[in-house]
Design a protein around this motif. Structure first.
Motif, PDB file in Angstrom:
ATOM      1  N   TYR A  65       0.837  -1.208   0.000  1.00 14.37           N
ATOM      2  CA  TYR A  65       0.000   0.000   0.000  1.00 14.37           C
ATOM      3  C   TYR A  65       0.871   1.256   0.000  1.00 14.37           C
ATOM      4  O   TYR A  65       0.612   2.195  -0.727  1.00 14.37           O
ATOM      5  CB  TYR A  65      -0.870   0.030   1.263  1.00 14.37           C
ATOM      6  N   HIS A  66       1.870   1.255   0.929  1.00 12.12           N
ATOM      7  CA  HIS A  66       2.580   2.520   1.176  1.00 12.12           C
ATOM      8  C   HIS A  66       3.742   2.733   0.202  1.00 12.12           C
ATOM      9  O   HIS A  66       3.723   3.644  -0.609  1.00 12.12           O
ATOM     10  CB  HIS A  66       3.054   2.539   2.642  1.00 12.12           C
ATOM     11  N   ARG A  67       4.758   1.840   0.262  1.00 10.77           N
ATOM     12  CA  ARG A  67       5.979   2.130  -0.510  1.00 10.77           C
ATOM     13  C   ARG A  67       5.748   1.966  -2.012  1.00 10.77           C
ATOM     14  O   ARG A  67       6.209   2.772  -2.814  1.00 10.77           O
ATOM     15  CB  ARG A  67       7.125   1.219  -0.036  1.00 10.77           C
ATOM     16  N   THR A  70       1.597   4.023  -3.050  1.00 15.58           N
ATOM     17  CA  THR A  70       1.525   5.459  -2.771  1.00 15.58           C
ATOM     18  C   THR A  70       2.723   6.194  -3.351  1.00 15.58           C
ATOM     19  O   THR A  70       2.580   7.245  -3.972  1.00 15.58           O
ATOM     20  CB  THR A  70       1.477   5.711  -1.249  1.00 15.58           C
ATOM     21  N   HIS A  71       3.917   5.647  -3.116  1.00 16.23           N
ATOM     22  CA  HIS A  71       5.126   6.412  -3.437  1.00 16.23           C
ATOM     23  C   HIS A  71       5.864   5.912  -4.673  1.00 16.23           C
ATOM     24  O   HIS A  71       6.858   6.530  -5.069  1.00 16.23           O
ATOM     25  CB  HIS A  71       6.076   6.411  -2.233  1.00 16.23           C
ATOM     26  N   GLY A  72       5.429   4.818  -5.275  1.00 16.85           N
ATOM     27  CA  GLY A  72       6.127   4.289  -6.442  1.00 16.85           C
ATOM     28  C   GLY A  72       7.611   4.095  -6.181  1.00 16.85           C
ATOM     29  O   GLY A  72       8.454   4.397  -7.033  1.00 16.85           O
ATOM     30  N   THR A 102      -5.305   9.126   0.082  1.00 10.30           N
ATOM     31  CA  THR A 102      -5.318   9.855   1.353  1.00 10.30           C
ATOM     32  C   THR A 102      -3.897  10.126   1.827  1.00 10.30           C
ATOM     33  O   THR A 102      -3.557  11.223   2.264  1.00 10.30           O
ATOM     34  CB  THR A 102      -6.073   9.028   2.424  1.00 10.30           C
ATOM     35  N   HIS A 103      -3.044   9.108   1.703  1.00 13.97           N
ATOM     36  CA  HIS A 103      -1.681   9.259   2.189  1.00 13.97           C
ATOM     37  C   HIS A 103      -0.868  10.225   1.325  1.00 13.97           C
ATOM     38  O   HIS A 103      -0.023  10.951   1.836  1.00 13.97           O
ATOM     39  CB  HIS A 103      -0.997   7.896   2.276  1.00 13.97           C
ATOM     40  N   LYS A 104      -1.149  10.257   0.033  1.00 15.78           N
ATOM     41  CA  LYS A 104      -0.475  11.242  -0.830  1.00 15.78           C
ATOM     42  C   LYS A 104      -0.804  12.652  -0.353  1.00 15.78           C
ATOM     43  O   LYS A 104       0.037  13.538  -0.360  1.00 15.78           O
ATOM     44  CB  LYS A 104      -0.936  11.083  -2.286  1.00 15.78           C
ATOM     45  N   HIS A 106      -1.519  13.488   2.677  1.00 19.38           N
ATOM     46  CA  HIS A 106      -0.780  13.730   3.923  1.00 19.38           C
ATOM     47  C   HIS A 106       0.625  14.255   3.612  1.00 19.38           C
ATOM     48  O   HIS A 106       1.090  15.211   4.217  1.00 19.38           O
ATOM     49  CB  HIS A 106      -0.720  12.442   4.741  1.00 19.38           C
ATOM     50  N   HIS A 107       1.288  13.645   2.632  1.00 15.93           N
ATOM     51  CA  HIS A 107       2.650  14.105   2.289  1.00 15.93           C
ATOM     52  C   HIS A 107       2.625  15.491   1.664  1.00 15.93           C
ATOM     53  O   HIS A 107       3.502  16.302   1.930  1.00 15.93           O
ATOM     54  CB  HIS A 107       3.312  13.128   1.322  1.00 15.93           C
ATOM     55  N   ALA A 108       1.629  15.744   0.829  1.00 17.40           N
ATOM     56  CA  ALA A 108       1.582  17.023   0.129  1.00 17.40           C
ATOM     57  C   ALA A 108       1.352  18.179   1.094  1.00 17.40           C
ATOM     58  O   ALA A 108       1.807  19.296   0.852  1.00 17.40           O
ATOM     59  CB  ALA A 108       0.494  16.994  -0.944  1.00 17.40           C
ATOM     60  N   ASN A 242      12.762  10.074   8.475  1.00 16.12           N
ATOM     61  CA  ASN A 242      13.466   9.619   7.259  1.00 16.12           C
ATOM     62  C   ASN A 242      12.505   9.607   6.079  1.00 16.12           C
ATOM     63  O   ASN A 242      12.851  10.028   4.981  1.00 16.12           O
ATOM     64  CB  ASN A 242      13.969   8.171   7.421  1.00 16.12           C
ATOM     65  N   HIS A 243      11.313   9.074   6.339  1.00 18.67           N
ATOM     66  CA  HIS A 243      10.355   8.884   5.249  1.00 18.67           C
ATOM     67  C   HIS A 243       9.864  10.219   4.692  1.00 18.67           C
ATOM     68  O   HIS A 243       9.718  10.369   3.480  1.00 18.67           O
ATOM     69  CB  HIS A 243       9.183   8.038   5.717  1.00 18.67           C
ATOM     70  N   HIS A 244       9.617  11.192   5.564  1.00 19.33           N
ATOM     71  CA  HIS A 244       9.174  12.491   5.050  1.00 19.33           C
ATOM     72  C   HIS A 244      10.308  13.212   4.330  1.00 19.33           C
ATOM     73  O   HIS A 244      10.057  14.027   3.441  1.00 19.33           O
ATOM     74  CB  HIS A 244       8.593  13.358   6.178  1.00 19.33           C
TER      75      HIS A 244
END
Ligand SMILES: [Zn+2]
Ligand SMILES: [Zn+2]
Length: 301
Positions: A65-67, A70-72, A102-104, A106-108, A242-244
């Motif tokens: 889902y995440h790596r 969401t983040h390709g 939703t998570h995209k 959050h990062h934006a 790290n992730h952000h």
């Protein structure tokens, strides 16, 4: 980006204490229930279904889902992608495209206006309340784009089925071992419902605790923090600062000692030739470049 300083630094101590209590007490009581009931409703089989189920499904949330979605952060063989997204659905955290969209967001907009789950709006909101108030970005352009992938769409359309299968599998395993309906039911309870509950708390802790407690080695423009305990329970997700800083990196633990089972799984799959084009920290873009690109994309939409 607002010029106002983020208010966490002068957060009253009781707010953080309440936050911690709200996450720790339910998980501690789960452990207490397991010890208290040991031998009478839960034993090694049920504990194995709980821990094994969360390991498989939590890892799929993190890596699939995440790596991946969401983040390709890497590309995957279609069978690997389908498997990760199907197991991720069993966490009952929403359909794959919904979760990723939703998570995209959050990062934006991390810890700004528009962040679906910033603790700036209070801990309850960050941990859980956002689910009920700001009901996602379904039907938005990012969501539609994610569903343009036929594998994602197929699994996304079958979210309820996958979630149900996730409850039934531990029941079937327990029935095969014990041969009784009561045995099967206890498998569903511990390997299904309790596993979903524990998994929810751990994943949401990334949104709440990892934006409140921990070190910030990278000077990101949000409050994301590296929290080793969330990392341990969440398969590396807790190295959230790290992730952000490097959102498109497939590796969220950077240093060797930063435990990241998701990184280990991706390395194994890469050696097997099942995933490729694996993004790593420092070798892609500058920190937060992708977050800025996502912000531009969201602003344009
Ligand atoms: Zn975050
Ligand atoms: Zn992310």
């Amino acid at each position: 980006m607002s010029d106002d300083p983020l208010p966490f630094h002068d957060d009253p101590w009781w707010h953080k204490a309440l936050t911690l209590a709200f996450v720790v007490i339910p998980l501690a009581l789960t452990v207490y229930a397991i010890v208290y009931l040991w031998g009478n409703g839960i034993g090694w089989l049920e504990l194995g279904l709980l821990v094994g189920g969360w390991s498989l499904i939590g890892l799929s949330i993190s890596v699939g889902y995440h790596r991946l979605l969401t983040h390709g952060a890497f590309e995957a063989h279609p069978a690997v992608k389908a498997t990760l997204l199907a197991f991720g659905s069993m966490a009952v955290q929403g359909g794959a495209a919904d979760w990723a969209a939703t998570h995209k967001r959050h990062h934006a907009h991390a810890d700004e206006e528009g962040d679906p789950h910033s603790p700036l709006e209070g801990f309850w909101h960050a941990h859980l309340g956002w689910l009920f108030r700001d009901r996602f970005v379904r039907s938005g352009p990012i969501y539609e784009e994610l569903r343009g992938d036929p594998i994602v769409r197929w699994i996304d359309d079958r979210f309820a089925l996958m979630a149900t299968i996730g409850l039934l599998i531990p029941g079937l395993i327990a029935f095969a071992v014990k041969g009784t309906l009561m045995g099967a039911w206890l498998g569903v309870v511990w390997g299904g419902f309790v596993r979903v509950f524990v998994g929810h708390h751990i994943t949401w802790s990334v949104n709440s605790l990892s934006h409140m407690f921990g070190r910030r080695p990278h000077d990101t423009e949000d409050e994301a923090r590296n929290n080793p305990i969330v990392a341990l329970l969440g398969f590396g997700e807790g190295w959230h600062n790290n992730h952000h800083a490097y959102p498109t990196s497939a590796e969220i633990g950077h240093a060797w000692w930063q435990l990241d089972p998701g990184r280990a799984l991706i390395r194994i799959l890469e050696k097997m030739g099942l995933v490729w084009n694996v993004h790593r920290p420092h070798e892609d873009e500058e920190p937060e470049a992708t977050a800025a690109a996502d912000a531009a994309e969201t602003a344009a939409s």
